[in-house]
Design an enzyme around this catalytic site. Structure first.
Site, short mmCIF file in Angstrom:
data_model
loop_
_atom_site.label_atom_id
_atom_site.label_comp_id
_atom_site.label_asym_id
_atom_site.label_seq_id
_atom_site.Cartn_x
_atom_site.Cartn_y
_atom_site.Cartn_z
N ASP A 41 -50.36 -14.90 16.66
CA ASP A 41 -51.51 -14.40 15.67
C ASP A 41 -51.06 -12.77 15.70
O ASP A 41 -50.84 -12.04 16.57
CB ASP A 41 -52.84 -14.46 16.13
CG ASP A 41 -53.78 -13.74 15.07
OD1 ASP A 41 -53.85 -14.32 14.05
OD2 ASP A 41 -54.50 -12.86 15.65
N ASN A 51 -56.89 -8.22 7.99
CA ASN A 51 -55.74 -8.95 7.56
C ASN A 51 -55.94 -10.36 7.80
O ASN A 51 -56.35 -10.69 9.16
CB ASN A 51 -54.54 -8.54 8.10
CG ASN A 51 -53.26 -9.48 7.73
OD1 ASN A 51 -53.23 -9.66 6.46
ND2 ASN A 51 -52.25 -9.44 8.40
N HIS A 106 -59.53 -10.55 19.57
CA HIS A 106 -59.05 -9.91 20.12
C HIS A 106 -59.66 -9.01 21.10
O HIS A 106 -60.59 -8.12 20.84
CB HIS A 106 -58.17 -8.87 19.18
CG HIS A 106 -57.48 -9.72 17.98
ND1 HIS A 106 -56.16 -9.99 18.26
CD2 HIS A 106 -58.06 -10.23 16.93
CE1 HIS A 106 -55.64 -10.78 17.08
NE2 HIS A 106 -56.93 -10.83 16.46
N GLY A 158 -58.15 -4.73 10.70
CA GLY A 158 -59.13 -5.36 11.63
C GLY A 158 -60.60 -4.77 11.66
O GLY A 158 -60.68 -3.58 11.86
N ASP A 215 -62.32 -13.39 14.15
CA ASP A 215 -61.16 -12.60 14.20
C ASP A 215 -61.57 -11.02 14.76
O ASP A 215 -60.98 -10.04 14.17
CB ASP A 215 -60.59 -12.54 12.71
CG ASP A 215 -59.00 -11.81 12.71
OD1 ASP A 215 -58.60 -11.54 14.11
OD2 ASP A 215 -58.41 -11.67 12.11
N HIS A 221 -50.96 -18.23 12.53
CA HIS A 221 -51.27 -16.95 11.59
C HIS A 221 -50.23 -17.18 10.40
O HIS A 221 -48.94 -17.04 10.59
CB HIS A 221 -51.31 -15.54 12.30
CG HIS A 221 -50.83 -14.24 11.40
ND1 HIS A 221 -52.24 -13.40 11.47
CD2 HIS A 221 -50.27 -13.84 10.44
CE1 HIS A 221 -51.85 -12.37 10.63
NE2 HIS A 221 -50.59 -12.90 9.91
N ASN A 263 -51.73 -10.65 21.06
CA ASN A 263 -50.99 -9.27 20.67
C ASN A 263 -51.41 -8.31 21.62
O ASN A 263 -52.28 -7.50 21.51
CB ASN A 263 -51.34 -9.04 19.20
CG ASN A 263 -52.58 -9.06 18.82
OD1 ASN A 263 -53.60 -9.73 19.51
ND2 ASN A 263 -53.11 -8.65 17.50
N HIS A 311 -57.90 -17.91 10.11
CA HIS A 311 -58.57 -17.20 9.07
C HIS A 311 -57.92 -17.38 7.69
O HIS A 311 -57.45 -16.39 7.06
CB HIS A 311 -58.25 -15.60 9.48
CG HIS A 311 -56.87 -15.09 9.86
ND1 HIS A 311 -55.66 -15.42 9.05
CD2 HIS A 311 -56.42 -14.36 11.11
CE1 HIS A 311 -54.83 -14.93 9.88
NE2 HIS A 311 -55.06 -14.28 11.09
N HIS A 320 -60.87 -1.66 17.04
CA HIS A 320 -59.65 -0.34 16.80
C HIS A 320 -60.56 0.74 17.26
O HIS A 320 -61.83 0.83 17.37
CB HIS A 320 -58.97 -0.20 15.79
CG HIS A 320 -58.26 -1.31 15.30
ND1 HIS A 320 -56.92 -1.36 15.79
CD2 HIS A 320 -58.37 -2.33 14.21
CE1 HIS A 320 -56.38 -2.43 15.44
NE2 HIS A 320 -57.18 -3.07 14.57
#
Length: 423
Positions: free
Chosen positions: A151, A276, A61, A322, A303, A178, A93, A231, A307
């Protein structure tokens, strides 16, 4: 520009051979045992370090566009380069969601401007990445996206996934799924196991993952689509995928470094342990290792999910899902799996460098004359401590903070360009 790496143990696909490697015009020009340094622009003395094809992470991400306070394409790819990655595949996302040509081009423009390694983005499966409802125009996106994924959200209705699989099968594109049944989540945020019950948390059951995998494997067999499972974290998921492969389903899967090296008994009351899917039981972890050993699990992906510090400061219940992983993956896996004799170094290279390219149709993966120079140099003797303050990533939340590790990337070359050096 020409670059020469002297005296590296070079991965040949069957083992390692000590060689010099001359790089010119973005490609491996010459392999030999005594290549002259005359006229070479940059020379690196490997001193018995290990040269391998650059790692590929098919599940990251990068948060841009839309969430650049968490990470940017620039900082995320810098983190990748530092960790030994020469290619990453960011998930959709984002804002705007890459669900149209117009929207994915916003992301591609930033990639072209700011990325220091190769970036191959996913487009979403559904409009707005809602996990249900209107599907994207797969045809228009097929040349721009490495594959299709929602995802962060499971495709809730089997008929939606079936239609998506039919389109992707027709176009020769991969679905990276996902798998999560929303109706089974019930507000949970860590694994529904021993730690959860002992500390009065709300649990996520294993069935929320594996039930959707089981459904999708049936649909993948019907449609013939290339189906990749993101994942995986449960023993049931491993069993389902193992049986599907034996039944001829075109299915592959990934798991993450944290699922292979930790379980729910390692949890602490800290947001850096929240992701997750969650850390599962020790039995699940051992089943994942068996899946690595017997070839059921094809890929290790981080993954990488950065954040802000505030978003990760609210404990297990309140923090965002995450953790980051690009800069720790190799050290964690080499220390905990290779050094313990659980897997060989060659097997780890397959999982991190070779198989991701094969499954997703990406260039590289071979050290030979004429091949693209996407390479990393590993110091297998380097000892270091995971210190998030030293990360290139804007995200600092990692369950590996403070771990004492062995094995580190010291040189990343992408397309013939040196994009990270710590020699």
């Amino acid at each position: 520009m020409t670059t020469l790496i002297k005296g590296a143990f070079c991965y040949t696909g069957a083992g390692f051979t000590k060689l010099d490697i001359l790089i010119k015009d973005g490609k491996i020009n010459t392999l030999g045992t005594s290549i002259s340094t005359n006229g070479v622009d940059a020379v690196f003395y490997a001193q018995d370090k290990y040269l391998i094809p650059g790692f590929v992470d098919v599940h990251v991400h990068l948060r841009e566009p839309g969430f650049s306070y968490k990470e940017t394409i620039k900082t995320g790819t810098m983190a990748g380069a530092k960790g030994g990655y020469t290619a990453v595949c960011p998930m959709p996302n984002l804002n705007p969601v890459p669900d149209s040509v117009e929207n994915i081009n916003v992301q591609l423009d930033i990639i072209k401007k700011d990325a220091c390694i190769n970036v191959y983005p996913f487009a979403s499966i559904t409009k707005g990445r809602q996990g249900r409802g209107e599907l994207v125009d797969f045809e228009s996106l097929k040349e721009l996206a490495v594959g299709f994924s929602d995802d962060g959200t499971g495709i809730q209705l089997g008929e939606d996934m079936q239609r998506a699989m039919q389109e992707c099968a027709r176009l020769g594109k991969i679905i990276s799924a996902h798998c999560e049944v929303n109706d089974l989540l019930k507000g949970g945020y860590i694994h529904d196991g021993e730690y959860c019950r002992a500390h009065n948390h709300k649990g996520i059951c294993s069935a929320s993952e594996y039930e959707q995998i089981a459904r999708d494997c049936v649909l993948a067999k019907q449609t013939g689509v290339k189906y990749h499972v993101c994942h995986i974290s449960t023993k049931e998921s491993v069993d389902i995928i193992r049986k599907a492969k034996a039944d001829g389903v075109n299915v592959t899967c990934e798991t993450g470094p944290h699922y292979l090296t930790m379980c729910d008994n390692d949890l602490q009351e800290d947001g850096r342990f929240k992701m997750n899917p969650p850390l599962r039981s020790e039995q699940d972890r051992l089943a994942l290792l068996q899946g690595i050993a017997d070839g059921t699990i094809d890929v290790i992906a981080t993954d990488h999910a950065p954040h802000s510090a505030e978003e990760k400061s609210k404990g297990l219940a309140g923090s965002a899902m995450g953790v980051v992983g690009l800069e720790t993956a190799f050290g964690v896996l080499y220390t905990k799996l290779v050094k313990t004799g659980t897997v060989t170094l060659e097997k780890l290279i397959e999982l991190m460098s070779i198989n991701p390219r094969k499954i997703f149709g990406l260039p590289g993966g071979v050290i030979a004359e004429g091949e693209v120079a996407d390479l990393v140099l590993l110091d297998l003797d380097a000892r270091w401590t995971v210190d998030p303050s030293e990360f290139a990533s804007m995200g600092k939340a990692t369950p590996f903070e403070g771990w004492q590790l062995q094995g580190k990337n010291v040189l990343t070359i992408c397309g013939g360009n040196v994009v990270y050096e710590a020699l």
